[in-house]
Write a protein that holds these residues in place. Structure first.
Motif, mmCIF file in Angstrom:
data_model
loop_
_atom_site.group_PDB
_atom_site.id
_atom_site.type_symbol
_atom_site.label_atom_id
_atom_site.label_comp_id
_atom_site.label_asym_id
_atom_site.label_seq_id
_atom_site.Cartn_x
_atom_site.Cartn_y
_atom_site.Cartn_z
ATOM 1 N N ASP A 249 0.851 -1.192 0.000
ATOM 2 C CA ASP A 249 0.000 0.000 0.000
ATOM 3 C C ASP A 249 0.887 1.243 0.000
ATOM 4 O OD1 ASP A 249 0.832 0.550 2.686
ATOM 5 O OD2 ASP A 249 -0.753 -0.723 3.465
ATOM 6 N N PHE A 250 0.276 2.403 -0.186
ATOM 7 C CA PHE A 250 1.043 3.641 -0.365
ATOM 8 C C PHE A 250 1.927 3.938 0.846
ATOM 9 C CE2 PHE A 250 1.533 8.215 0.291
ATOM 10 C CZ PHE A 250 2.170 8.572 -0.894
ATOM 11 N N GLU A 251 1.391 3.773 2.049
ATOM 12 C CA GLU A 251 2.154 4.125 3.258
ATOM 13 C C GLU A 251 3.391 3.244 3.413
ATOM 14 O OE1 GLU A 251 -0.225 4.146 6.753
ATOM 15 O OE2 GLU A 251 -1.518 5.781 6.090
ATOM 16 N N ARG A 252 3.214 1.931 3.189
ATOM 17 C CA ARG A 252 4.347 1.030 3.353
ATOM 18 C C ARG A 252 5.391 1.269 2.269
ATOM 19 N NH1 ARG A 252 3.979 -5.520 3.676
ATOM 20 N NH2 ARG A 252 6.145 -5.908 4.242
ATOM 21 N N LEU A 253 4.949 1.536 1.055
ATOM 22 C CA LEU A 253 5.881 1.816 -0.030
ATOM 23 C C LEU A 253 6.656 3.094 0.239
ATOM 24 C CD1 LEU A 253 7.072 1.220 -2.800
ATOM 25 C CD2 LEU A 253 5.067 2.291 -3.847
ATOM 26 N N ASP A 254 5.974 4.110 0.738
ATOM 27 C CA ASP A 254 6.634 5.377 1.058
ATOM 28 C C ASP A 254 7.674 5.178 2.157
ATOM 29 O OD1 ASP A 254 6.816 8.202 0.514
ATOM 30 O OD2 ASP A 254 5.934 8.548 2.494
ATOM 31 N N ALA A 255 7.330 4.357 3.164
ATOM 32 C CA ALA A 255 8.274 4.071 4.251
ATOM 33 C C ALA A 255 9.511 3.343 3.721
ATOM 34 C CB ALA A 255 7.586 3.236 5.328
ATOM 35 N N LEU A 256 9.306 2.427 2.770
ATOM 36 C CA LEU A 256 10.440 1.701 2.193
ATOM 37 C C LEU A 256 11.354 2.630 1.393
ATOM 38 C CD1 LEU A 256 9.237 -1.786 0.875
ATOM 39 C CD2 LEU A 256 10.883 -1.308 2.663
#
Length: 450
Positions: free
Chosen positions: A341-348
């Motif tokens: 999802d967007f949040e996890r991808l952004d964190a990565l």
């Protein structure tokens, strides 16, 4: 001890072997902290499904200690015996390494065939090997495993045999005969593998005479290596959501952004607790990795156990001698970002920026192609560090020379002179530099590419 159980229902048509998967994991200690028990059990079920077993149930057991006789405590052994009988299971896969005595005792208690993690992985490899080399390597590992089981595992092995010559001397026990036969077969296989290894060495020398750099894909099984291989090479290597979908190594040629050709090698997937005998048997195949110019460590960042899987791969790479200076040849590829999802991808992405540039992971989706242009540029830049940049000039009529450069070097830039000739900046492997100088003039300036 705690346990969870689920029923997967009967097999369509009832033709497959019904199996129970048991995951006995220590509840405390270093081993308990390294992997999530539920993720380990899911992986064990995936391994069983990879040889087309009908999973009748899966049981997670939290162990306080390992019992020498049966690995599990008596109460749990009896409880599982009831489940095996109720489900009419013919096989129990236990996700650990059992001693021959433990395996025999559990088979008696459960009245079913018992296979441990090592045996299950060997079964998968036995089914998936397609090349002669792969089949020999798997058979060698199988025999090493069988040899370790010849410790009073079966009653027929306690018979005595008399006879002459090849039938064994007077008083030779069946267990000694079986061990001798296994050792003889292992020696023959090792001899055959040495021949294959020499042939592979000749092929490798031929490739180096071209020469094309080799980029090897490594990673945990099911991390998406074959999908990435197919996307980059436009090949059709088997790529399924299955553990060890591919086993035999595959080589294909690809072009980098500036036209350089490289050989991309897809290798067998790694897994936690990969049997030592398999690492040893597949060492010849894995030499493709140790001798590669660039190694892509492909990770499934959508998996909850991604970090633990990465550690398992790194430990095998270390076992192969890839540490120290070799680490500079490794690019981590964080695959399956399309599943985040967007949040996890952004964190990565933020986490990736925290790495120093030379060790920064490449975020990609082998399925959609996102990030692959950046990955190819990274590969090109890493290869460029060991290559030479040469400046040279071509006569207007030397079209053949221009074609040769495009085929054997990276043409970084080309300017047309007033007389119709060309001034080029090319990048070549060090072993090609002298050949380029001889072909295009002895006064060609050279510099190490930064």
């Amino acid at each position: 001890m705690n346990e969870t159980q689920s029923d997967h229902g009967p097999a369509p048509g009832g033709s497959r072997t019904r199996a129970i998967v048991v995951g006995p994991y220590l509840a405390r200690g270093a081993a308990a902290l390294s992997r999530d028990p539920q993720a380990r059990l899911c992986e064990a079920v995936g391994l069983a499904q990879a040889i087309d077993l009908d999973i009748a149930g899966e049981i997670q057991v939290a162990l306080s200690e390992v019992r020498p006789a049966t690995y599990l405590g008596k109460g749990k052994v009896d409880e599982i015996a009831e489940i095996v009988k109720e489900q009419e299971a013919g096989l129990v896969s236990v996700d650990c390494q059992l001693s021959p005595v433990q395996q025999r005792n559990l088979e008696k208690a459960w009245d079913a065939k018992v296979i441990d993690r090592t045996g299950l992985i060997l079964e998968i490899f036995g089914q998936r090997a397609r090349t002669k080399e792969g089949a020999l390597q798997v058979e060698l590992a199988h025999l090493a495993y069988q040899k370790s089981r010849l410790v009073r595992s079966w009653t027929h092995l306690e018979r005595q045999r008399g006879g002459f010559g090849f039938l064994g001397g007077p008083g030779e026990t069946q267990i000694e005969t079986d061990r001798r036969l296994i050792e003889e077969r292992m020696r023959r296989i090792e001899h055959d593998l040495d021949k294959v290894k020499r042939t592979r060495g000749l092929h490798r020398k031929t490739r180096r005479d071209v020469p094309y750099p080799v980029v090897a894909l490594v990673g945990y099984t099911n991390a998406g290596k074959s999908t990435l291989f197919n996307r980059l090479t436009k090949a059709e290597v088997l790529a399924q959501d299955m553990l060890f979908a591919t086993l035999d190594p595959t080589l294909r040629q690809i072009r980098l952004p500036h036209g350089a050709r490289v050989l991309l090698s897809d290798t067998v997937g790694f897994i936690s607790d990969l049997p030592t005998m398999l690492v040893s048997a597949f060492r010849a195949t894995l030499e493709e990795v140790t001798l590669a110019d660039v190694i892509l460590h492909v990770r499934d960042v959508s998996h909850e156990d991604s970090e633990a899987q990465a550690r398992d791969v790194e430990s095998i790479l270390e076992e192969l001698g890839l540490k120290g200076e070799a680490e500079g040849r490794i690019i981590e590829v964080w695959n399956k970002i399309d599943s985040l999802d967007f949040e996890r991808l952004d964190a990565l992405r933020i986490a990736a920026r925290g790495y120093e540039p030379a060790r920064r992971p490449a975020l990609v989706s082998a399925l959609t192609g996102e990030g692959l242009d950046d990955l190819l540029a990274r590969i090109e830049n890493l290869l460029a560090e060991s290559r030479l940049t040469l400046s040279l000039e071509l006569a207007p009529e030397d079209g053949q020379g221009l074609a040769w450069l495009h085929a054997h070097a990276e043409v970084l830039s080309r300017e047309t002179r007033e007389d119709g000739g060309s001034r080029l900046l090319v990048r070549v492997a060090p072993e090609r530099a002298d050949e380029v100088r001889r072909r295009y003039g002895a006064d060609v300036p050279a510099q190490k590419d930064a």
